[in-house]
Design a protein around this motif. Structure first.
Motif, PDB file in Angstrom:
ATOM      1  N   PRO A  46       0.808  -1.224   0.000  1.00 52.54           N
ATOM      2  CA  PRO A  46       0.000   0.000   0.000  1.00 52.54           C
ATOM      3  C   PRO A  46       0.845   1.281   0.000  1.00 52.54           C
ATOM      4  O   PRO A  46       2.012   1.255   0.394  1.00 52.54           O
ATOM      5  CB  PRO A  46      -0.799  -0.092   1.312  1.00 52.54           C
ATOM      6  CG  PRO A  46      -0.674  -1.489   1.772  1.00 52.54           C
ATOM      7  CD  PRO A  46       0.601  -2.035   1.205  1.00 52.54           C
ATOM      8  N   SER A  47       0.216   2.368  -0.397  1.00 50.95           N
ATOM      9  CA  SER A  47       0.889   3.671  -0.396  1.00 50.95           C
ATOM     10  C   SER A  47      -0.140   4.767  -0.603  1.00 50.95           C
ATOM     11  O   SER A  47      -1.103   4.591  -1.351  1.00 50.95           O
ATOM     12  CB  SER A  47       1.923   3.732  -1.529  1.00 50.95           C
ATOM     13  OG  SER A  47       2.357   5.065  -1.727  1.00 50.95           O
ATOM     14  N   LEU A  48       0.058   5.895   0.049  1.00 50.17           N
ATOM     15  CA  LEU A  48      -0.713   7.101  -0.236  1.00 50.17           C
ATOM     16  C   LEU A  48       0.218   8.165  -0.830  1.00 50.17           C
ATOM     17  O   LEU A  48       0.106   8.557  -1.981  1.00 50.17           O
ATOM     18  CB  LEU A  48      -1.379   7.628   1.048  1.00 50.17           C
ATOM     19  CG  LEU A  48      -2.357   8.802   0.897  1.00 50.17           C
ATOM     20  CD1 LEU A  48      -3.338   8.834   2.069  1.00 50.17           C
ATOM     21  CD2 LEU A  48      -1.664  10.149   0.806  1.00 50.17           C
ATOM     22  N   ARG A  49       1.209   8.576  -0.038  1.00 52.00           N
ATOM     23  CA  ARG A  49       2.098   9.677  -0.436  1.00 52.00           C
ATOM     24  C   ARG A  49       2.956   9.342  -1.650  1.00 52.00           C
ATOM     25  O   ARG A  49       3.061  10.134  -2.596  1.00 52.00           O
ATOM     26  CB  ARG A  49       3.039  10.065   0.728  1.00 52.00           C
ATOM     27  CG  ARG A  49       2.414  10.970   1.750  1.00 52.00           C
ATOM     28  CD  ARG A  49       2.882  10.614   3.141  1.00 52.00           C
ATOM     29  NE  ARG A  49       2.334   9.328   3.505  1.00 52.00           N
ATOM     30  CZ  ARG A  49       1.135   9.176   4.085  1.00 52.00           C
ATOM     31  NH1 ARG A  49       0.448  10.221   4.438  1.00 52.00           N
ATOM     32  NH2 ARG A  49       0.648   7.971   4.346  1.00 52.00           N
ATOM     33  N   THR A  50       3.578   8.177  -1.617  1.00 57.32           N
ATOM     34  CA  THR A  50       4.508   7.838  -2.702  1.00 57.32           C
ATOM     35  C   THR A  50       3.752   7.730  -4.018  1.00 57.32           C
ATOM     36  O   THR A  50       4.186   8.247  -5.051  1.00 57.32           O
ATOM     37  CB  THR A  50       5.213   6.513  -2.370  1.00 57.32           C
ATOM     38  OG1 THR A  50       5.801   6.648  -1.074  1.00 57.32           O
ATOM     39  CG2 THR A  50       6.286   6.190  -3.389  1.00 57.32           C
ATOM     40  N   ARG A 110       7.528  -0.437  -5.540  1.00 56.40           N
ATOM     41  CA  ARG A 110       7.459  -0.526  -4.063  1.00 56.40           C
ATOM     42  C   ARG A 110       7.397  -1.987  -3.667  1.00 56.40           C
ATOM     43  O   ARG A 110       6.510  -2.728  -4.088  1.00 56.40           O
ATOM     44  CB  ARG A 110       6.240   0.212  -3.528  1.00 56.40           C
ATOM     45  CG  ARG A 110       6.000  -0.114  -2.048  1.00 56.40           C
ATOM     46  CD  ARG A 110       5.112   0.858  -1.347  1.00 56.40           C
ATOM     47  NE  ARG A 110       5.811   2.093  -1.040  1.00 56.40           N
ATOM     48  CZ  ARG A 110       5.432   2.954  -0.088  1.00 56.40           C
ATOM     49  NH1 ARG A 110       4.369   2.713   0.644  1.00 56.40           N
ATOM     50  NH2 ARG A 110       6.111   4.060   0.131  1.00 56.40           N
ATOM     51  N   GLU A 142      10.236   2.673  -2.177  1.00 55.82           N
ATOM     52  CA  GLU A 142      10.506   2.063  -0.871  1.00 55.82           C
ATOM     53  C   GLU A 142      10.708   0.579  -1.105  1.00 55.82           C
ATOM     54  O   GLU A 142       9.795  -0.137  -1.539  1.00 55.82           O
ATOM     55  CB  GLU A 142       9.434   2.267   0.198  1.00 55.82           C
ATOM     56  CG  GLU A 142       9.899   1.687   1.556  1.00 55.82           C
ATOM     57  CD  GLU A 142       9.000   2.017   2.742  1.00 55.82           C
ATOM     58  OE1 GLU A 142       8.113   2.876   2.650  1.00 55.82           O
ATOM     59  OE2 GLU A 142       9.201   1.362   3.790  1.00 55.82           O
ATOM     60  N   HIS A 147      14.293   3.767   1.714  1.00 55.54           N
ATOM     61  CA  HIS A 147      13.212   4.597   1.166  1.00 55.54           C
ATOM     62  C   HIS A 147      13.834   5.935   0.734  1.00 55.54           C
ATOM     63  O   HIS A 147      13.604   6.982   1.359  1.00 55.54           O
ATOM     64  CB  HIS A 147      12.131   4.794   2.221  1.00 55.54           C
ATOM     65  CG  HIS A 147      10.835   5.315   1.677  1.00 55.54           C
ATOM     66  ND1 HIS A 147      10.641   5.678   0.353  1.00 55.54           N
ATOM     67  CD2 HIS A 147       9.638   5.537   2.299  1.00 55.54           C
ATOM     68  CE1 HIS A 147       9.407   6.093   0.180  1.00 55.54           C
ATOM     69  NE2 HIS A 147       8.775   6.019   1.341  1.00 55.54           N
ATOM     70  N   GLN A 150      11.750   9.271   0.235  1.00 57.26           N
ATOM     71  CA  GLN A 150      11.357   9.878   1.501  1.00 57.26           C
ATOM     72  C   GLN A 150      12.536  10.643   2.106  1.00 57.26           C
ATOM     73  O   GLN A 150      12.398  11.789   2.546  1.00 57.26           O
ATOM     74  CB  GLN A 150      10.872   8.800   2.477  1.00 57.26           C
ATOM     75  CG  GLN A 150      10.481   9.354   3.847  1.00 57.26           C
ATOM     76  CD  GLN A 150       9.261  10.260   3.770  1.00 57.26           C
ATOM     77  OE1 GLN A 150       8.234   9.866   3.239  1.00 57.26           O
ATOM     78  NE2 GLN A 150       9.356  11.468   4.294  1.00 57.26           N
ATOM     79  N   CYS A 272       7.603  10.402   8.583  1.00 56.44           N
ATOM     80  CA  CYS A 272       7.344  10.167   7.147  1.00 56.44           C
ATOM     81  C   CYS A 272       5.866  10.002   6.835  1.00 56.44           C
ATOM     82  O   CYS A 272       5.454  10.177   5.698  1.00 56.44           O
ATOM     83  CB  CYS A 272       8.124   8.943   6.684  1.00 56.44           C
ATOM     84  SG  CYS A 272       7.666   7.432   7.565  1.00 56.44           S
ATOM     85  N   LEU A 273       5.062   9.665   7.819  1.00 60.04           N
ATOM     86  CA  LEU A 273       3.642   9.321   7.658  1.00 60.04           C
ATOM     87  C   LEU A 273       3.490   8.038   6.831  1.00 60.04           C
ATOM     88  O   LEU A 273       4.320   7.797   5.961  1.00 60.04           O
ATOM     89  CB  LEU A 273       2.838  10.469   7.029  1.00 60.04           C
ATOM     90  CG  LEU A 273       2.859  11.812   7.764  1.00 60.04           C
ATOM     91  CD1 LEU A 273       1.995  12.831   7.003  1.00 60.04           C
ATOM     92  CD2 LEU A 273       2.403  11.697   9.212  1.00 60.04           C
ATOM     93  N   PRO A 274       2.454   7.228   7.019  1.00 59.85           N
ATOM     94  CA  PRO A 274       1.374   7.449   7.978  1.00 59.85           C
ATOM     95  C   PRO A 274       1.870   7.248   9.416  1.00 59.85           C
ATOM     96  O   PRO A 274       2.795   6.478   9.641  1.00 59.85           O
ATOM     97  CB  PRO A 274       0.354   6.368   7.604  1.00 59.85           C
ATOM     98  CG  PRO A 274       1.168   5.265   7.018  1.00 59.85           C
ATOM     99  CD  PRO A 274       2.302   5.928   6.314  1.00 59.85           C
ATOM    100  N   ARG A 300       7.733  15.583  -1.032  1.00 57.99           N
ATOM    101  CA  ARG A 300       7.863  14.318  -1.774  1.00 57.99           C
ATOM    102  C   ARG A 300       7.714  14.558  -3.286  1.00 57.99           C
ATOM    103  O   ARG A 300       8.374  13.928  -4.096  1.00 57.99           O
ATOM    104  CB  ARG A 300       6.796  13.314  -1.290  1.00 57.99           C
ATOM    105  CG  ARG A 300       6.998  12.790   0.131  1.00 57.99           C
ATOM    106  CD  ARG A 300       8.247  11.935   0.236  1.00 57.99           C
ATOM    107  NE  ARG A 300       8.237  10.857  -0.725  1.00 57.99           N
ATOM    108  CZ  ARG A 300       7.670   9.660  -0.527  1.00 57.99           C
ATOM    109  NH1 ARG A 300       7.124   9.385   0.624  1.00 57.99           N
ATOM    110  NH2 ARG A 300       7.715   8.729  -1.467  1.00 57.99           N
TER     111      ARG A 300
HETATM  112  N1   CP Z   1       5.876   8.084   3.589  1.00 52.54           N
HETATM  113  C1   CP Z   1       5.384   7.253   2.644  1.00 52.54           C
HETATM  114  O1   CP Z   1       6.141   6.640   1.854  1.00 52.54           O
HETATM  115  O2   CP Z   1       4.029   7.192   2.609  1.00 52.54           O
HETATM  116  P1   CP Z   1       3.195   6.100   1.800  1.00 52.54           P
HETATM  117  O3   CP Z   1       3.569   4.738   2.392  1.00 52.54           O
HETATM  118  O4   CP Z   1       1.759   6.458   2.023  1.00 52.54           O
HETATM  119  O5   CP Z   1       3.593   6.147   0.358  1.00 52.54           O
END
Ligand code: CP
Length: 316
Positions: A46-50, A110, A142, A147, A150, A272-274, A300
Motif C-alpha cells: 500500500p501507499s498514499l504519499r509515494t 514498491r 521504498e 526509502h 522519503q 514520514c507518515l502514515p 515528496r
Molecule cells: N511516507 C510514505 O512513503 O508514505 P506512503 O507509504 O503512504 O507512500
C-alpha cells in the motif's frame, strides 16, 4: 543517474538539493523533458504519499503515468531462476520486467520486506531482479531496506527549516503495535550522513539498526538525554534488526510528547507518515506549529520530480 534506489545513485546531494529547490519554485518549467515519456508505478504494497506524489511529479514533467497494484492485479511473480513453475507463481520476473520495459521509460517499484528472513530482505531480491531484467531506469518507491525518495524529501525539509548551519537532528525510535521495516530509518541515516547535520540516533536496547548504516555514529539508548537541544526530532518505529522482525513491548514511554519536545531547542517534529496518533507521537506534538509532517509530504513531489528529471535527462 541511471537508477534511483539509494543515496549511492546520487553523484552530489547538494546539486540534487538545489535542483529540487529550483523545481519547487517552478514545478511546470520542465515539461518538455517528459513529453511522450511514460512512468510505470508498480506497487506490491500500500501507499498514499509515494503513489500520489510520484504521479504528480510525473505529470508536472509532462509524463504519462501507469499504475499497477501487482500484488492484487498482476500474476504471481517468480524470482528464482530454474524453478519448475508448477506451483503458485505464474510469471517469471525475467518476462515481467522485460515486458513492462516495453511500455514504460522509467519504472518505479514498491516492495516491502518479509521481516522473516534478514538475509533475503537485505539482498533486495525484488528490486535487484527488476534492475537486472528491465531495460529502463528503476526508481525505488521504498524497498525492503531503503526509502530514498522519503529521505530526499526529508533533506529538503530540513534545509528549508534549519536556523543554523549544522542543526542537531535526532532520529528517535518510537513505539508501534506492528512489525515495521527498518527502511525509512536506514535510509534517513544514509542521507543525513551526506547532509550538513549533526545526527544522533536513539533507540531501545536490541533495536540498533544494521551497522552498515550506523557506522561512525554512536547509537544511544537514553531518549531524554539525546533529545536535549535537538533542532529536529525525526520519530520512526522499526522492528528489530538484531532479533529480526521482532517488535518491542512495554516501550510506550518512547512516544514523542510535548514534555519530551520541551527538552529540545524548540525542535521541529518530523515523521514520514502514515503515523499512529498517540502511539508514535501525541496529538499535541503532531498538531503543533513545530510539526513538519505536511511539509515533508509536500516535498515528496519535488524530490520525485528532481529524480525523474535527472533520469529523463540521462536518457536523452
Ligand atoms: N511516507 C510514505 O512513503 O508514505 P506512503 O507509504 O503512504 O507512500
Amino acid at each position: 543517474m541511471k537508477n534511483f534506489t539509494s543515496i549511492k545513485d546520487v553523484a552530489l546531494l547538494d546539486t540534487l538539493l538545489e535542483e529540487a529547490k529550483t523545481i519547487k519554485k517552478n514545478p511546470y518549467g520542465f515539461k518538455s523533458f517528459g513529453e511522450n515519456k511514460t512512468l510505470g508505478l508498480l506497487f506490491f504494497n500500500p501507499s498514499l504519499r509515494t503513489r500520489l506524489s510520484m504521479q504528480k511529479a510525473a505529470q508536472n514533467l509532462g509524463m504519462h503515468v501507469m499504475v499497477m497494484n501487482l500484488q492484487t492485479d498482476g500474476w504471481t511473480i517468480e524470482l528464482e531462476d530454474g524453478t519448475v513453475m508448477n506451483q503458485s507463481s505464474q510469471e517469471h520476473i525475467r518476462e515481467a520486467a522485460a515486458v513492462i520495459s516495453q511500455y514504460c521509460d522509467i519504472i518505479g517499484i514498491r516492495t516491502f520486506p518479509s521481516l522473516k528472513n534478514k538475509e533475503e530482505d537485505y539482498q533486495e531480491r525484488v528490486l535487484s531482479k527488476f534492475m537486472t531484467y528491465a531495460s529502463v531506469p528503476i526508481v525505488s518507491l521504498e524497498s525492503a531496506t531503503l526509502h530514498p525518495l522519503q529521505s530526499f524529501a526529508d533533506v529538503i525539509t530540513i534545509d528549508e527549516h534549519k536556523t543554523k548551519a549544522t542543526p542537531k537532528v535526532v532520529l528517535s525510535w518510537a513505539p508501534h503495535p506492528k512489525a515495521l521495516p527498518q527502511a525509512v530509518a536506514n535510509s534517513f541515516v544514509q542521507w543525513m550522513k551526506h547532509a550538513a547535520v549533526d545526527l544522533h540516533i536513539v533507540n531501545p536496547e536490541g533495536f540498533d539498526l544494521s551497522p552498515e548504516f550506523t557506522a561512525g555514529i554512536t547509537v544511544m539508548h537514553d531518549q531524554d538525554e539525546v533529545l536535549k537541544d535537538a533542532d529536529f526530532v525525526y520519530a520512526k518505529n522499526w522492528s528489530s534488526y538484531q532479533h529480526y522482525g521482532q517488535i518491542a513491548t512495554g516501550k510506550g514511554d518512547w512516544m514523542i510528547t510535548a514534555k519530551k519536545m520541551q527538552l529540545t531547542n524548540n525542535g521541529k517534529f518530523m515523521h514520514c507518515l502514515p503515523v499512529r496518533r498517540n502511539v508514535v507521537v501525541s496529538d499535541a506534538v503532531l498538531d503543533s506549529n513545530n510539526s513538519l509532517v505536511i511539509a515533508q509530504a509536500n516535498n515528496r513531489t519535488y524530490a520525485a520530480q528532481a529524480v525523474l528529471l535527472n533520469l529523463l535527462k540521462n536518457e536523452g
